[in-house]
Scaffold this motif. Structure first.
Motif, PDB file in Angstrom:
ATOM      1  N   ASP A 161       0.847  -1.186   0.000  1.00 49.62           N
ATOM      2  CA  ASP A 161       0.000   0.000   0.000  1.00 49.62           C
ATOM      3  C   ASP A 161       0.887   1.242   0.000  1.00 49.62           C
ATOM      4  OD1 ASP A 161      -2.248  -1.546   0.029  1.00 49.62           O
ATOM      5  OD2 ASP A 161      -2.684  -1.259   2.165  1.00 49.62           O
ATOM      6  N   MET A 162       0.374   2.339  -0.534  1.00 43.99           N
ATOM      7  CA  MET A 162       1.164   3.552  -0.656  1.00 43.99           C
ATOM      8  C   MET A 162       0.439   4.711  -0.007  1.00 43.99           C
ATOM      9  SD  MET A 162       2.641   2.980  -4.510  1.00 43.99           S
ATOM     10  CE  MET A 162       4.226   3.693  -4.106  1.00 43.99           C
ATOM     11  N   ARG A 163       1.149   5.838   0.152  1.00 39.76           N
ATOM     12  CA  ARG A 163       0.569   7.064   0.699  1.00 39.76           C
ATOM     13  C   ARG A 163       1.036   8.243  -0.127  1.00 39.76           C
ATOM     14  NH1 ARG A 163       2.427   8.054   6.477  1.00 39.76           N
ATOM     15  NH2 ARG A 163       0.592   9.410   6.605  1.00 39.76           N
ATOM     16  N   MET A 164       0.253   9.308  -0.100  1.00 34.21           N
ATOM     17  CA  MET A 164       0.712  10.567  -0.661  1.00 34.21           C
ATOM     18  C   MET A 164       1.498  11.308   0.417  1.00 34.21           C
ATOM     19  SD  MET A 164      -0.345  10.333  -3.714  1.00 34.21           S
ATOM     20  CE  MET A 164       0.066  11.962  -4.365  1.00 34.21           C
ATOM     21  N   ALA A 165       2.316  12.260  -0.003  1.00 32.26           N
ATOM     22  CA  ALA A 165       3.088  13.074   0.939  1.00 32.26           C
ATOM     23  C   ALA A 165       3.091  14.519   0.435  1.00 32.26           C
ATOM     24  CB  ALA A 165       4.514  12.550   1.063  1.00 32.26           C
ATOM     25  N   VAL A 166       2.735  15.444   1.315  1.00 28.14           N
ATOM     26  CA  VAL A 166       2.830  16.875   1.011  1.00 28.14           C
ATOM     27  C   VAL A 166       4.149  17.362   1.589  1.00 28.14           C
ATOM     28  CG1 VAL A 166       1.774  19.145   1.285  1.00 28.14           C
ATOM     29  CG2 VAL A 166       0.325  17.103   1.086  1.00 28.14           C
ATOM     30  N   VAL A 167       4.997  17.905   0.722  1.00 35.75           N
ATOM     31  CA  VAL A 167       6.367  18.228   1.142  1.00 35.75           C
ATOM     32  C   VAL A 167       6.776  19.615   0.659  1.00 35.75           C
ATOM     33  CG1 VAL A 167       7.090  15.804   1.173  1.00 35.75           C
ATOM     34  CG2 VAL A 167       7.322  17.140  -0.934  1.00 35.75           C
ATOM     35  N   GLY A 168       7.745  20.181   1.336  1.00 34.97           N
ATOM     36  CA  GLY A 168       8.344  21.452   0.933  1.00 34.97           C
ATOM     37  C   GLY A 168       9.777  21.517   1.437  1.00 34.97           C
ATOM     38  N   ALA A 169      10.544  22.420   0.886  1.00 34.41           N
ATOM     39  CA  ALA A 169      11.943  22.573   1.277  1.00 34.41           C
ATOM     40  C   ALA A 169      12.058  23.392   2.564  1.00 34.41           C
ATOM     41  CB  ALA A 169      12.716  23.256   0.158  1.00 34.41           C
ATOM     42  N   PRO A 170      13.095  23.142   3.371  1.00 35.22           N
ATOM     43  CA  PRO A 170      13.314  23.969   4.565  1.00 35.22           C
ATOM     44  C   PRO A 170      13.391  25.459   4.237  1.00 35.22           C
ATOM     45  CG  PRO A 170      14.718  22.031   4.632  1.00 35.22           C
ATOM     46  CD  PRO A 170      14.068  22.045   3.279  1.00 35.22           C
ATOM     47  N   SER A 171      13.965  25.794   3.058  1.00 34.69           N
ATOM     48  CA  SER A 171      14.067  27.206   2.670  1.00 34.69           C
ATOM     49  C   SER A 171      12.693  27.825   2.462  1.00 34.69           C
ATOM     50  CB  SER A 171      14.905  27.345   1.396  1.00 34.69           C
ATOM     51  OG  SER A 171      14.301  26.622   0.316  1.00 34.69           O
ATOM     52  N   TYR A 172      11.743  27.037   1.981  1.00 34.78           N
ATOM     53  CA  TYR A 172      10.386  27.541   1.785  1.00 34.78           C
ATOM     54  C   TYR A 172       9.734  27.820   3.131  1.00 34.78           C
ATOM     55  CZ  TYR A 172       5.436  27.744   0.596  1.00 34.78           C
ATOM     56  OH  TYR A 172       4.120  28.153   0.481  1.00 34.78           O
ATOM     57  N   PHE A 173       9.908  26.902   4.091  1.00 35.88           N
ATOM     58  CA  PHE A 173       9.261  27.063   5.392  1.00 35.88           C
ATOM     59  C   PHE A 173       9.958  28.104   6.264  1.00 35.88           C
ATOM     60  CE2 PHE A 173       7.768  22.624   4.467  1.00 35.88           C
ATOM     61  CZ  PHE A 173       6.427  22.966   4.347  1.00 35.88           C
ATOM     62  N   SER A 174      11.118  28.578   5.848  1.00 40.43           N
ATOM     63  CA  SER A 174      11.772  29.644   6.607  1.00 40.43           C
ATOM     64  C   SER A 174      10.984  30.951   6.523  1.00 40.43           C
ATOM     65  CB  SER A 174      13.194  29.861   6.085  1.00 40.43           C
ATOM     66  OG  SER A 174      13.173  30.359   4.750  1.00 40.43           O
ATOM     67  N   ALA A 175      10.166  31.059   5.482  1.00 40.61           N
ATOM     68  CA  ALA A 175       9.370  32.280   5.314  1.00 40.61           C
ATOM     69  C   ALA A 175       7.869  32.015   5.419  1.00 40.61           C
ATOM     70  CB  ALA A 175       9.683  32.926   3.960  1.00 40.61           C
ATOM     71  N   LYS A 176       7.478  30.756   5.556  1.00 40.20           N
ATOM     72  CA  LYS A 176       6.064  30.390   5.592  1.00 40.20           C
ATOM     73  C   LYS A 176       5.794  29.464   6.773  1.00 40.20           C
ATOM     74  CE  LYS A 176       4.017  31.926   1.670  1.00 40.20           C
ATOM     75  NZ  LYS A 176       2.683  32.563   1.565  1.00 40.20           N
ATOM     76  N   GLU A 177       4.660  29.656   7.425  1.00 40.50           N
ATOM     77  CA  GLU A 177       4.260  28.757   8.502  1.00 40.50           C
ATOM     78  C   GLU A 177       3.729  27.455   7.901  1.00 40.50           C
ATOM     79  OE1 GLU A 177       1.195  28.636  12.329  1.00 40.50           O
ATOM     80  OE2 GLU A 177       1.573  30.514  11.239  1.00 40.50           O
ATOM     81  N   LYS A 178       4.088  26.338   8.492  1.00 39.51           N
ATOM     82  CA  LYS A 178       3.656  25.044   7.965  1.00 39.51           C
ATOM     83  C   LYS A 178       2.131  24.910   8.051  1.00 39.51           C
ATOM     84  CE  LYS A 178       7.921  22.661   9.280  1.00 39.51           C
ATOM     85  NZ  LYS A 178       8.536  21.606  10.126  1.00 39.51           N
ATOM     86  N   PRO A 179       1.497  24.397   7.002  1.00 41.53           N
ATOM     87  CA  PRO A 179       0.044  24.205   7.052  1.00 41.53           C
ATOM     88  C   PRO A 179      -0.323  23.099   8.034  1.00 41.53           C
ATOM     89  CG  PRO A 179       0.932  23.207   5.070  1.00 41.53           C
ATOM     90  CD  PRO A 179       2.070  23.958   5.709  1.00 41.53           C
ATOM     91  N   LYS A 180      -1.400  23.319   8.776  1.00 39.30           N
ATOM     92  CA  LYS A 180      -1.865  22.321   9.737  1.00 39.30           C
ATOM     93  C   LYS A 180      -3.164  21.654   9.273  1.00 39.30           C
ATOM     94  CE  LYS A 180       0.194  24.540  13.808  1.00 39.30           C
ATOM     95  NZ  LYS A 180       0.982  25.529  13.033  1.00 39.30           N
ATOM     96  N   MET A 181      -3.877  22.316   8.371  1.00 39.84           N
ATOM     97  CA  MET A 181      -5.128  21.816   7.819  1.00 39.84           C
ATOM     98  C   MET A 181      -5.101  22.017   6.302  1.00 39.84           C
ATOM     99  SD  MET A 181      -7.099  20.753  10.341  1.00 39.84           S
ATOM    100  CE  MET A 181      -8.765  20.860   9.692  1.00 39.84           C
ATOM    101  N   PRO A 182      -5.850  21.197   5.563  1.00 44.06           N
ATOM    102  CA  PRO A 182      -5.891  21.386   4.105  1.00 44.06           C
ATOM    103  C   PRO A 182      -6.300  22.801   3.695  1.00 44.06           C
ATOM    104  CG  PRO A 182      -6.851  19.278   4.675  1.00 44.06           C
ATOM    105  CD  PRO A 182      -6.598  19.994   5.970  1.00 44.06           C
ATOM    106  N   GLN A 183      -7.171  23.454   4.491  1.00 44.20           N
ATOM    107  CA  GLN A 183      -7.605  24.801   4.160  1.00 44.20           C
ATOM    108  C   GLN A 183      -6.438  25.791   4.160  1.00 44.20           C
ATOM    109  OE1 GLN A 183      -8.926  22.701   6.249  1.00 44.20           O
ATOM    110  NE2 GLN A 183     -11.182  22.734   6.230  1.00 44.20           N
ATOM    111  N   ASP A 184      -5.388  25.486   4.919  1.00 42.87           N
ATOM    112  CA  ASP A 184      -4.231  26.393   4.996  1.00 42.87           C
ATOM    113  C   ASP A 184      -3.463  26.444   3.676  1.00 42.87           C
ATOM    114  OD1 ASP A 184      -4.894  26.755   7.651  1.00 42.87           O
ATOM    115  OD2 ASP A 184      -3.463  25.240   8.373  1.00 42.87           O
ATOM    116  N   LEU A 185      -3.690  25.444   2.800  1.00 39.73           N
ATOM    117  CA  LEU A 185      -2.970  25.420   1.521  1.00 39.73           C
ATOM    118  C   LEU A 185      -3.323  26.619   0.642  1.00 39.73           C
ATOM    119  CD1 LEU A 185      -3.298  21.610   0.668  1.00 39.73           C
ATOM    120  CD2 LEU A 185      -1.241  22.827   1.421  1.00 39.73           C
TER     121      LEU A 185
END
Length: 297
Positions: free
Chosen positions: A163-187
């Motif tokens: 079985d497989m899963r999806m993964a939502v990912v970003g680079a550390p450099s991206y999150f240095s200026a953005k707060e990590k999303p906690k809910m899908p609506q935050d996207l």
């Protein structure tokens, strides 16, 4: 030539070889009277007498000898070809054509082929790398590899991966200026890298799920690709978030080049399957490959 004519010719050949209707009937598994009728029917159709019958033996006439000189090699050739076809059924040989996505081909198909093919030099495999869904019947493929949920119900599907899963990912450099999303609506407040589907031409809606809540989220961003490799390259360069198969980013997560978010919204789903038409007459080579690819826990 009608099938009935071929049966009659074969009966004549066997009687000529055995020089006896009794022995020929036993060899063919039929009655002497039926065999005699078959030969008479052939003679009537050709308009010549093929066999001379005596109390002691049966022998071909001149016309019969002439027919035998052509008939015997022809039927022997047919029998030989049928025997060879039977060997192909039992011996793994021939060409198998498979369509698969790039990730499935590299991650699950190639490792099996690399191990299997050296032991079976008469088995040949052609793999077509195609991102979109393919009509394997129309395109004359023997089988395809796709995620289980996208396979038509009239196909035989054999699981070849866990079985497989999806993964939502970003680079550390991206999150240095953005707060990590906690809910899908935050996207909605994030730059996201989109995937254009080759089959429909549409943009893939991120499939997220938690408990009984299933969401198909449309996201926005500067970049759209129809290739996952480019999506990952852009994500690692800090251009935004990507939604890809977990298996495609395991190494990047381990070495810190990517960071995972919304993990609890990415439950397992059915993995890759080999699929093929249910009416397909499987060769020994195809059965061998299916068994080798079959996922075993």
């Amino acid at each position: 030539m009608r099938r009935e004519e071929l049966v009659d010719l074969n009966a004549f050949l066997i009687v000529s070889e055995e020089q006896s209707f009794t022995r020929a009937a036993a060899r063919l598994g039929t009655s002497q009277s039926t065999l005699s009728y078959t030969v008479r029917r052939l003679e009537a159709q050709l308009g010549v007498r093929l066999l001379t019958r005596t109390t002691r033996r049966v022998s071909p006439t001149e016309a019969g000898e002439r027919l035998l000189r052509t008939l015997a090699p022809a039927l022997e050739s047919i029998a030989s070809e049928i025997e060879q076809l039977g060997q192909l059924r039992d011996k793994p040989a021939g060409t198998i054509r498979i369509t698969a996505g790039e990730h499935a081909a590299n991650r699950f198909l190639w490792p099996v082929l690399e191990t299997l093919l050296p032991d079976y030099p008469d088995v040949h495999v052609e793999v077509a790398i195609q991102a979109g869904l393919t009509d394997i019947v129309a395109e004359r493929f023997d089988a395809g590899v796709r995620l289980g949920e996208s396979i038509a119900k009239d196909m035989v599907a054999v699981k070849i991966s866990p079985d497989m899963r999806m993964a939502v990912v970003g680079a550390p450099s991206y999150f240095s200026a953005k707060e990590k999303p906690k809910m899908p609506q935050d996207l909605a407040h994030h730059q996201c890298i989109n995937l254009r589907l080759e089959t429909s031409g549409g943009i893939y809606a991120w499939e997220l799920e938690k408990g009984k809540r299933e969401l198909h989220v449309r996201v926005d961003g500067q970049l759209v690709f129809n290739n996952v490799s480019m999506i990952l390259r852009a994500a690692m360069a800090g251009f935004g978030l990507a939604c890809v198969l977990e298996d495609q980013v395991t190494g990047y997560l381990a070495d810190g080049r990517l960071v995972r978010v919304l993990d609890d919204w990415c439950p397992p789903f059915s993995g890759y399957h080999l699929y093929y038409p249910s009416r397909r007459q499987s060769s020994a080579a195809f059965r061998l490959l299916v068994d080798a690819l079959r996922y075993r826990r």
